[in-house]
Design a protein around this motif. Structure first.
Motif, PDB file in Angstrom:
ATOM      1  N   ASN A 161      -6.839 -18.131 -11.989  1.00 40.39           N
ATOM      2  CA  ASN A 161      -5.925 -17.017 -12.787  1.00 40.39           C
ATOM      3  C   ASN A 161      -4.903 -17.581 -13.443  1.00 40.39           C
ATOM      4  OD1 ASN A 161      -7.342 -14.524 -11.265  1.00 40.39           O
ATOM      5  ND2 ASN A 161      -6.315 -15.427  -9.516  1.00 40.39           N
ATOM      6  N   ASN A 167      -1.739 -17.063 -13.424  1.00 43.22           N
ATOM      7  CA  ASN A 167      -0.492 -17.400 -12.720  1.00 43.22           C
ATOM      8  C   ASN A 167      -0.395 -18.753 -11.961  1.00 43.22           C
ATOM      9  OD1 ASN A 167      -2.138 -16.681 -10.736  1.00 43.22           O
ATOM     10  ND2 ASN A 167      -0.772 -15.188  -9.905  1.00 43.22           N
ATOM     11  N   GLU A 168      -1.635 -19.569 -12.205  1.00 39.64           N
ATOM     12  CA  GLU A 168      -1.749 -20.736 -11.450  1.00 39.64           C
ATOM     13  C   GLU A 168      -1.411 -22.075 -12.516  1.00 39.64           C
ATOM     14  OE1 GLU A 168      -5.678 -20.728  -9.964  1.00 39.64           O
ATOM     15  OE2 GLU A 168      -5.701 -18.675  -9.321  1.00 39.64           O
ATOM     16  N   TRP A 175      -4.133 -14.270   5.178  1.00 38.09           N
ATOM     17  CA  TRP A 175      -2.908 -14.609   4.282  1.00 38.09           C
ATOM     18  C   TRP A 175      -1.798 -15.154   4.949  1.00 38.09           C
ATOM     19  CZ3 TRP A 175      -3.550 -15.031  -1.064  1.00 38.09           C
ATOM     20  CH2 TRP A 175      -4.578 -14.311  -1.636  1.00 38.09           C
ATOM     21  N   TYR A 198       7.933 -14.407  -5.476  1.00 42.06           N
ATOM     22  CA  TYR A 198       7.061 -14.816  -6.515  1.00 42.06           C
ATOM     23  C   TYR A 198       7.586 -14.492  -7.932  1.00 42.06           C
ATOM     24  CZ  TYR A 198       2.946 -13.621  -9.359  1.00 42.06           C
ATOM     25  OH  TYR A 198       1.747 -13.705 -10.506  1.00 42.06           O
ATOM     26  N   VAL A 200       5.721 -14.395  -2.070  1.00 43.75           N
ATOM     27  CA  VAL A 200       4.388 -15.187  -2.475  1.00 43.75           C
ATOM     28  C   VAL A 200       3.608 -15.209  -0.960  1.00 43.75           C
ATOM     29  CG1 VAL A 200       3.152 -17.187  -2.995  1.00 43.75           C
ATOM     30  CG2 VAL A 200       5.189 -16.587  -4.456  1.00 43.75           C
ATOM     31  N   ARG A 225      -0.193 -17.005   0.546  1.00 43.86           N
ATOM     32  CA  ARG A 225      -1.185 -18.009   0.102  1.00 43.86           C
ATOM     33  C   ARG A 225      -2.241 -17.946   1.413  1.00 43.86           C
ATOM     34  NH1 ARG A 225      -1.323 -21.669  -3.573  1.00 43.86           N
ATOM     35  NH2 ARG A 225       0.244 -21.870  -4.851  1.00 43.86           N
ATOM     36  N   GLY A 274     -11.005 -16.637  -3.933  1.00 41.31           N
ATOM     37  CA  GLY A 274      -9.548 -16.242  -3.232  1.00 41.31           C
ATOM     38  C   GLY A 274      -8.977 -17.035  -2.303  1.00 41.31           C
ATOM     39  N   TYR A 287      -4.757 -20.554  -5.221  1.00 46.27           N
ATOM     40  CA  TYR A 287      -4.851 -19.028  -5.396  1.00 46.27           C
ATOM     41  C   TYR A 287      -3.816 -18.522  -4.651  1.00 46.27           C
ATOM     42  CZ  TYR A 287      -6.497 -14.185  -5.901  1.00 46.27           C
ATOM     43  OH  TYR A 287      -6.713 -12.829  -5.889  1.00 46.27           O
ATOM     44  N   ARG A 288      -2.918 -17.638  -5.671  1.00 48.29           N
ATOM     45  CA  ARG A 288      -1.692 -16.999  -4.956  1.00 48.29           C
ATOM     46  C   ARG A 288      -1.685 -15.513  -5.137  1.00 48.29           C
ATOM     47  NH1 ARG A 288       2.434 -17.757  -9.922  1.00 48.29           N
ATOM     48  NH2 ARG A 288       3.832 -18.119  -8.056  1.00 48.29           N
ATOM     49  N   PHE A 289      -1.078 -14.837  -4.592  1.00 54.85           N
ATOM     50  CA  PHE A 289      -0.647 -13.445  -4.548  1.00 54.85           C
ATOM     51  C   PHE A 289       0.746 -13.279  -4.003  1.00 54.85           C
ATOM     52  CE2 PHE A 289      -1.922  -9.065  -3.943  1.00 54.85           C
ATOM     53  CZ  PHE A 289      -2.448  -8.608  -5.106  1.00 54.85           C
ATOM     54  N   TRP A 290       1.122 -11.859  -4.062  1.00 52.17           N
ATOM     55  CA  TRP A 290       2.477 -11.375  -3.837  1.00 52.17           C
ATOM     56  C   TRP A 290       2.360 -10.145  -3.217  1.00 52.17           C
ATOM     57  CZ3 TRP A 290      -0.005 -11.178  -8.380  1.00 52.17           C
ATOM     58  CH2 TRP A 290      -0.076 -10.075  -8.895  1.00 52.17           C
TER      59      TRP A 290
END
Length: 266
Positions: free
Chosen positions: A51, A53-54, A197, A204, A228, A230, A240, A245-248
Motif C-alpha cells: 500500500n 502508506n508503507e 490486530w 497514525y 496505528v 498492526r 494483510g 501492513y498498517r491500518f488505523w
C-alpha cells in the motif's frame, strides 16, 4: 539488524524471556528482551500488494526494550479488570488463553499503567516502529516466514492467495485462536502475523513523519488522532498480515478482531 546499544547491568540479555512479579509474588506476562538496532521499516515498491502508506525508510531503535511474547490474553486482562472494577470485555470464542479482544486503546493503556504499578516496571504499548522491528525479527521479506505464508504458520483468511505463492490454503477459522498456536518468529515472538490486530501507542500518519517512533500522549485519546494498529488478524487475506501492513482506528474502537501486546522500557 545491527545492535547499537549494549544491555545494562542487571538488564535481561537480548531475546531472553522473563516475567516480572506482582506484589503478591505471582508472575506477570512473559516478555522478550530485544536489542537496539537499525532496520528498514515499510515495504519496497517491488513488494506485491503493498500500500502507498508503507514508504520504506531507515529507522533506528535507539534503546533496548522488551515486548510481549504473546498477545495479552483474557486471563491477563481479566485479572486487571476485576482488580479495578472495570467491565470485562466480551469474549466471542472463550477466555483464558485466547487473545483479549474488544478492548479500546484507552483500555489497553490503562492495563499497561496498572501492570506498571503492580510490578514497578515501565510497561506501555509498543510504538509502531518497535512493533514492526519485533515482527520482522531481522527479516526483510513480506512475511517473517519469507515470500509466502501458510495457515499452518498464522491465523488469517486463507481463501485468497498472495502473489501465487501458495498462501491460498482454503483454511479460514473466522475466529481467534489461543495465543502461541503457531511457530514463533526468529526472536521468539508469537502471532505477530494474524490472530488479532494489535494497538500501538503511535498516532497514525499516512506518510511516515516520525510519529511511528514515539508514543502519543495519553491525554490525546479523547477524541485524539487515530492510532496505528498492526498485525492483521484472523479476518484479512494474506496481504494483510505482511510485516509492513498498517491500518488505523479511533482510540475508542472495540471490535472482536482487535487486541494488543505489551512493551516495556528496559
Amino acid at each position: 539488524m545491527t545492535p547499537i546499544v549494549s544491555p545494562k547491568v542487571g538488564q535481561p540479555k537480548p531475546f531472553a524471556v522473563f516475567q516480572d512479579q506482582f506484589q503478591d509474588g505471582s508472575a506477570g506476562p512473559k516478555m522478550v528482551a530485544l536489542p537496539a538496532g537499525d532496520f528498514q521499516m515499510g515495504s519496497p515498491e517491488t513488494e506485491p500488494e503493498r500500500n502507498p502508506n508503507e514508504q520504506q525508510h531507515q529507522v533506528r531503535i535507539a534503546k533496548p526494550f522488551a515486548i510481549g511474547q504473546t498477545e495479552v490474553t483474557f486471563d491477563d486482562y481479566d485479572r486487571f479488570a476485576k482488580a479495578t472494577k472495570r467491565d470485562l470485555p466480551q469474549a466471542s470464542w472463550g477466555r483464558k488463553d485466547q487473545p483479549v479482544i474488544s478492548v479500546s486503546w484507552d483500555d489497553a493503556t490503562a492495563y499497561a499503567a496498572w501492570l506498571a504499578g503492580q510490578t514497578g516496571k515501565a510497561y506501555r504499548l509498543p510504538t509502531e516502529a518497535e512493533w514492526e522491528y519485533a515482527a520482522r525479527a531481522g527479516t526483510t521479506r513480506p512475511f517473517f516466514t519469507g515470500d509466502c505464508i501458510s495457515t499452518k504458520q498464522a491465523n488469517y483468511n486463507g481463501t485468497v492467495d498472495y502473489n501465487n505463492c501458495g498462501a491460498k490454503t482454503g483454511v479460514y477459522t473466522a475466529k481467534t485462536l489461543p495465543v502461541g498456536s503457531f511457530e514463533a518468529n526468529g526472536w521468539g515472538l508469537y502471532d505477530m502475523a494474524g490472530n488479532v490486530w494489535e494497538w500501538t501507542c503511535s498516532a497514525y500518519a499516512a506518510f511516515y513523519d516520525g510519529k511511528e517512533q514515539v508514543c502519543t500522549r495519553n491525554n490525546d485519546a479523547k477524541p485524539g488522532p487515530a492510532r496505528v494498529i498492526r498485525g492483521g488478524s484472523w479476518l484479512p487475506w494474506p496481504a494483510g498480515v505482511r510485516s509492513a501492513y498498517r491500518f488505523w482506528l479511533s482510540p475508542s474502537t472495540r471490535v472482536d478482531n482487535l487486541g494488543f501486546r505489551l512493551a516495556q522500557d528496559l
